[in-house]
Design a protein around this motif. Structure first.
Motif: not given
Length: 417
Positions: A15-23, A380-385, A404-407
């Motif tokens: 996703p375009a939101a980068g490390p804040t969204r993990v498929p 399709e779903a992703t996490s929300f970080i 977590i976002r750094g990882f």
């Protein structure tokens, strides 16, 4: 095992939101898991192999893994540390079948090809055949069939290995802040107290997210919160290296902000129970060892190492992937080499805080397995970080998911997503 739905999953689009969204696909897709073995574990990373104390004597060795690749860490007769793939150059069998040992050579049980502790082939039965018949071709040379080597580096008694010539020196890989925290715990020689191994039915990245999540402990772990080992009301921080790949979360038990503690109490958390008492309060008794007042330090070194100090309990944890939906966690409990008998008893007693059935950590495996069961096959779903914001930076508090976002920032870079 992959289901029909998982086989042939489409290529991952992040996703375009980068490390804040993990498929969630990254937690179960076999193709992604295979790519990780190439780009992360065989890529420009330093993976934890063990402690120097585990191979302290010449001719000692231990079997371990880098990702899913079996590896041997050995100290040869001259005292040098070597690492090589634990796979016979003949027909691919494991050469080392025991977890550790001491001998001047290693012999594959299948056809008895013999190797020294640098991974060099030293002997092949029937190399010249019998009675002039059979044997290896005339151009067969022992030196052409060594076990695949790794580069080895040490820091503060910890041993790391890499397959890549591009991996920077270990001090640069850690960075000054992470090196300081590693050296804080491993400030002098250690000895091994024991081991524990835990098989967890979740992807390795789910567990590493858990380790990098500094605020879940106040919500998941009753023991932590109730008995004051780690509360968000305590003074603490989250520190990241310059690229966000490694992290440290620490707290100081003696500095429990009373106004913030009142907020914790008013939240009516399941994990904060004033009426609970320990039948044996000596479990938490021990000296304040460090002048900085830190009583809990959890540190992750990408991609496979966790260094911990919880009160007086010292350990390292090694994360070993076992397919896309399982992992093994290896705990190595240590004491300082100069500890007296009384201090060793304190460490052994507090070792019960962690491990597969630890008073603190037993919930973590269950949480990881709950995630794995819920995301399996999801395309399709992703996490929300976004706890603590959307950026990747050190934080003067622990109500954040920055590490977590750094990882995921580093993971995406290595994987090319």
């Amino acid at each position: 095992m992959a289901t029909d739905h998982m086989v042939g999953a489409p290529p991952l689009v992040w996703p375009a939101a980068g490390p804040t969204r993990v498929p969630y696909q990254v937690f179960w897709d076999p193709a992604i898991h295979a790519l990780e073995q190439e780009r992360i574990y065989r890529g420009p990373t330093w993976c934890f192999l063990g402690l120097e104390a585990e191979v302290a004597e010449p001719k000692s060795w231990k079997a371990t893994y880098v990702g899913e690749i079996p590896v041997v860490l050995a100290r040869d007769a001259h005292g040098a540390l070597n690492a090589f793939v634990n796979r016979c150059a003949h027909r691919g069998a494991l050469v080392c079948r025991e977890p550790r040992g001491q001998s001047g050579h290693l012999t594959c049980v299948y056809h008895q090809w013999n190797y020294d502790l640098e991974g060099r082939l030293r002997g092949v039965p029937f190399q010249r055949g019998i009675g002039g018949k059979g044997g290896m071709p005339e151009d067969f040379r022992l030196q052409d069939h060594r076990l695949e080597p790794l580069r080895v580096a040490t820091f503060a008694g910890l041993v790391f290995g890499t397959f890549s010539e591009e991996t920077e020196p270990i001090e640069e890989y850690l960075g000054p802040a992470m090196a300081e925290f590693v050296a804080r715990v491993f400030n002098r020689p250690v000895r091994v107290l024991g081991y524990a191994r835990q098989f967890i039915r979740c992807n390795w990245k789910i567990y590493l997210e858990n380790v990098k999540d500094p605020y879940h402990a106040s919500l998941l772990h009753l023991f932590f919160n109730t008995f004051g080992l780690n509360r968000l009301s305590q003074v603490g921080e989250v520190v990241l290296d310059a690229r966000g790949r490694h992290h440290v979360s620490y707290s100081k038990r003696a500095q429990d902000d009373q106004s913030r503690l009142a907020e914790v109490a008013q939240a009516n958390l399941r994990t904060y129970q004033k009426g609970f008492r320990l039948a044996d309060p000596t479990l938490l008794e021990g000296p304040q060892e460090y002048a900085d007042g830190i009583t809990m330090q959890i540190q992750s070194i990408f991609p496979s190492l966790i260094v911990q100090q919880i009160a007086n309990a010292l350990a390292v944890r090694q994360i070993l992937p076992k397919g896309p939906e399982a992992m093994e966690l290896v705990w190595t409990y240590v004491a300082y080499a100069d500890d007296d008998a009384a201090m060793e008893r304190v460490r052994l007693r507090q070792a019960n805080l962690v491990g597969p059935a630890g008073y603190i950590s037993m919930e973590d495996a269950e949480a990881g397995e709950l995630v794995q069961r819920a995301v399996r096959g999801e395309l399709e779903a992703t996490s929300f970080i976004e706890m603590g914001g959307r950026g990747v930076a050190s934080s003067d508090h622990r109500v954040t998911e920055t590490s977590i976002r750094g990882f995921w920032q580093e993971y995406r870079r290595l994987m090319g997503f």
